[in-house]
Design a protein around this motif. Structure first.
Motif, PDB file in Angstrom:
ATOM      1  N   MET A   1     -12.938  -9.903 -23.587  1.00 16.86           N
ATOM      2  CA  MET A   1     -13.615 -11.002 -24.269  1.00 16.86           C
ATOM      3  C   MET A   1     -12.902 -12.320 -24.026  1.00 16.86           C
ATOM      4  N   TRP A   2     -11.574 -12.324 -24.168  1.00 17.72           N
ATOM      5  CA  TRP A   2     -10.803 -13.555 -23.969  1.00 17.72           C
ATOM      6  C   TRP A   2     -10.779 -13.963 -22.500  1.00 17.72           C
ATOM      7  N   SER A   3     -10.777 -12.998 -21.607  1.00 15.88           N
ATOM      8  CA  SER A   3     -10.830 -13.322 -20.181  1.00 15.88           C
ATOM      9  C   SER A   3     -12.109 -14.084 -19.853  1.00 15.88           C
ATOM     10  N   GLU A   4     -13.227 -13.606 -20.367  1.00 15.58           N
ATOM     11  CA  GLU A   4     -14.505 -14.276 -20.122  1.00 15.58           C
ATOM     12  C   GLU A   4     -14.558 -15.635 -20.810  1.00 15.58           C
ATOM     13  N   ARG A   5     -14.023 -15.710 -22.023  1.00  6.18           N
ATOM     14  CA  ARG A   5     -14.074 -16.968 -22.777  1.00  6.18           C
ATOM     15  C   ARG A   5     -13.212 -18.041 -22.130  1.00  6.18           C
ATOM     16  N   GLN A   6     -12.035 -17.649 -21.624  1.00  8.91           N
ATOM     17  CA  GLN A   6     -11.105 -18.626 -21.057  1.00  8.91           C
ATOM     18  C   GLN A   6     -11.291 -18.839 -19.562  1.00  8.91           C
ATOM     19  N   GLY A   7     -12.077 -17.959 -18.929  1.00  8.39           N
ATOM     20  CA  GLY A   7     -12.332 -18.127 -17.507  1.00  8.39           C
ATOM     21  C   GLY A   7     -11.144 -17.833 -16.618  1.00  8.39           C
ATOM     22  N   ILE A   8     -10.277 -16.907 -17.037  1.00  5.24           N
ATOM     23  CA  ILE A   8      -9.138 -16.507 -16.208  1.00  5.24           C
ATOM     24  C   ILE A   8      -9.136 -14.991 -16.063  1.00  5.24           C
ATOM     25  N   ARG A   9      -8.362 -14.502 -15.088  1.00  7.70           N
ATOM     26  CA  ARG A   9      -8.376 -13.078 -14.771  1.00  7.70           C
ATOM     27  C   ARG A   9      -7.900 -12.231 -15.952  1.00  7.70           C
ATOM     28  N   LEU A  10      -8.416 -11.021 -16.010  1.00  9.48           N
ATOM     29  CA  LEU A  10      -8.065 -10.109 -17.092  1.00  9.48           C
ATOM     30  C   LEU A  10      -6.564  -9.846 -17.133  1.00  9.48           C
ATOM     31  N   ASP A  11      -5.940  -9.599 -15.974  1.00  6.64           N
ATOM     32  CA  ASP A  11      -4.506  -9.296 -15.971  1.00  6.64           C
ATOM     33  C   ASP A  11      -3.681 -10.482 -16.461  1.00  6.64           C
ATOM     34  N   GLN A  12      -4.146 -11.710 -16.202  1.00  2.67           N
ATOM     35  CA  GLN A  12      -3.426 -12.891 -16.688  1.00  2.67           C
ATOM     36  C   GLN A  12      -3.490 -12.968 -18.210  1.00  2.67           C
ATOM     37  N   VAL A  13      -4.674 -12.731 -18.772  1.00  3.93           N
ATOM     38  CA  VAL A  13      -4.824 -12.769 -20.222  1.00  3.93           C
ATOM     39  C   VAL A  13      -3.920 -11.730 -20.876  1.00  3.93           C
ATOM     40  N   VAL A  14      -3.873 -10.533 -20.299  1.00  2.00           N
ATOM     41  CA  VAL A  14      -3.037  -9.468 -20.857  1.00  2.00           C
ATOM     42  C   VAL A  14      -1.558  -9.858 -20.798  1.00  2.00           C
ATOM     43  N   ALA A  15      -1.113 -10.399 -19.664  1.00  2.00           N
ATOM     44  CA  ALA A  15       0.300 -10.772 -19.506  1.00  2.00           C
ATOM     45  C   ALA A  15       0.704 -11.887 -20.458  1.00  2.00           C
ATOM     46  N   PHE A  16      -0.212 -12.811 -20.743  1.00  2.00           N
ATOM     47  CA  PHE A  16       0.076 -13.861 -21.723  1.00  2.00           C
ATOM     48  C   PHE A  16       0.134 -13.280 -23.126  1.00  2.00           C
ATOM     49  N   THR A  17      -0.806 -12.406 -23.447  1.00  2.00           N
ATOM     50  CA  THR A  17      -0.947 -11.902 -24.815  1.00  2.00           C
ATOM     51  C   THR A  17       0.160 -10.929 -25.189  1.00  2.00           C
ATOM     52  N   ASP A  18       0.547 -10.035 -24.271  1.00  2.00           N
ATOM     53  CA  ASP A  18       1.554  -9.016 -24.619  1.00  2.00           C
ATOM     54  C   ASP A  18       2.987  -9.509 -24.443  1.00  2.00           C
ATOM     55  N   GLY A  19       3.148 -10.788 -24.091  1.00  2.00           N
ATOM     56  CA  GLY A  19       4.479 -11.375 -24.010  1.00  2.00           C
ATOM     57  C   GLY A  19       5.177 -11.211 -22.683  1.00  2.00           C
ATOM     58  N   SER A  20       4.573 -10.497 -21.738  1.00  2.00           N
ATOM     59  CA  SER A  20       5.234 -10.274 -20.443  1.00  2.00           C
ATOM     60  C   SER A  20       5.547 -11.596 -19.744  1.00  2.00           C
ATOM     61  N   LYS A  21       4.582 -12.501 -19.758  1.00  2.00           N
ATOM     62  CA  LYS A  21       4.756 -13.772 -19.056  1.00  2.00           C
ATOM     63  C   LYS A  21       5.905 -14.579 -19.645  1.00  2.00           C
TER      64      LYS A  21
END
Length: 347
Positions: free
Chosen positions: A104-124
């Motif tokens: 949902m956030w990937s589509e809303r923000q217009g960025i790749r799914l893996d990027q959204v996950v890496a930002f959200t789970d703190g990896s980045k």
């Protein structure tokens, strides 16, 4: 892409791929020709960038958090501040987000799914703070960083206290609802007592008034990166100075911790930004056997890895790449240096 032809045609190369393996191949071609590389690719730096740090002009660009932190660090030192803790601000984290939320956030923000996950789970942010630590000669408070929620973006005394206890400044992160999309430095100053009631400094103090918090409330990513490239092209080669890179002698890396039970014969297609693992900053000397999360690609599990466990090279089968070979060499060098230092201390 033919990286050899790219290297032959360019005065400077800018890499913002976020792919450590690909960037390694590019860097090997550039290093042979001494072509400078400007990056917005902390994933590359924290995994293998140290191998190239003293062989070529290699710098992270302005606009990314480590470069913003490096400029703040230099400014603070020039004014007589003593850095204690470099903080990466976050408003929200979820260490194990669901695929449905992330899509949902990937589509809303217009960025790749893996990027959204890496930002959200703190990896980045773990990757960014590891590069900040290595580039500025800092430590970390603990594996996975200290982190935690703060009342405000100035409620940061505990980070300075952790640094003082370690006797070294640290890189960490703070989660605060009012935190700006930028970075902060918790610092001391010889004149802090006199500055306490001065209007210009009143708003910079931590609530207990023991430290000052210097903030950069933004980082403008690609807009700022263009300035780094322009400055490089207009500066004589003898005067090239990196803004920040991972340093030739890193002490902090980023490993992969399982989010769920990983069973034998299962495959991790991509570590960073996956629903299998998340990134955690760690002291390299304590975790020589870790698999860097940014190199954990197309890996097959040899044995079960439980949630919360660090993935090691004994746990997985992987196709060997130049990037993995370079990481192994960096770990061999680190082990050799540590042995020499231990021998000196014991003599």
């Amino acid at each position: 892409m033919d990286v050899e032809k790219l290297a032959d045609r360019c005065d400077v190369v800018f890499d913002a791929s976020g792919d450590a393996t690909f960037a390694t191949d590019v860097c090997l071609a550039l290093c042979a020709r001494r072509t400078p590389l400007v990056t917005m690719n902390c994933e590359f730096h924290v995994s293998v960038g140290s191998y190239f740090a003293d062989q070529m002009m290699l710098t992270e660009a302005a606009g990314d958090q480590p470069a913003t932190a490096a400029k703040l660090h230099a400014d603070a030192l020039s004014m007589g501040f003593q850095p204690r803790a470099h903080i990466n601000y976050k408003n929200f984290l979820n260490y194990n987000p669901t695929p449905e939320d992330m899509k949902m956030w990937s589509e809303r923000q217009g960025i790749r799914l893996d990027q959204v996950v890496a930002f959200t789970d703190g990896s980045k942010l773990q990757i960014e703070q590891a590069v900040t630590a290595n580039g500025l000669g800092l430590d970390i408070a603990r594996e996975g960083l200290g982190g935690g929620r703060c009342e405000t973006g100035f409620d940061l005394s505990r980070y300075a206290d952790a640094a003082i206890a370690l006797k070294r400044p640290i890189a960490d992160f703070a989660q605060a609802a009012d935190a700006p999309p930028g970075v902060a430095l918790v610092a001391e100053h010889p004149e802090i007592a006199q500055m306490r009631d001065h209007m210009a400094f009143k708003k910079l103090h931590t609530p207990d008034q023991r430290f000052v918090v210097l903030q950069v409330g933004y980082h403008l990513v690609h807009i700022e990166a263009a300035r780094t490239i322009a400055a490089l092209l207009s500066t004589p080669q003898a005067n090239w100075v990196p803004i920040i890179n991972n340093s030739a002698h890193p002490s902090v890396g980023v490993g992969a911790v399982a989010k769920r039970r990983l069973r034998p014969s299962s495959r991790i297609r991509r570590g960073l930004g996956s629903f299998d693992v998340r990134g955690v900053a760690l002291r390299l000397r304590e975790r020589i056997d870790h698999v860097p999360i940014c190199l954990l690609n197309d890996a097959v599990l040899r044995r079960t890895v439980e949630p919360g466990d660090l993935v090691t090279f004994d746990d997985v089968e992987m196709t060997w790449t130049p990037a993995l070979e370079i990481h192994a060499e960096l770990m061999r060098r680190l082990t050799a240096r540590a042995s020499v230092n231990d021998a000196v201390k014991s003599s």
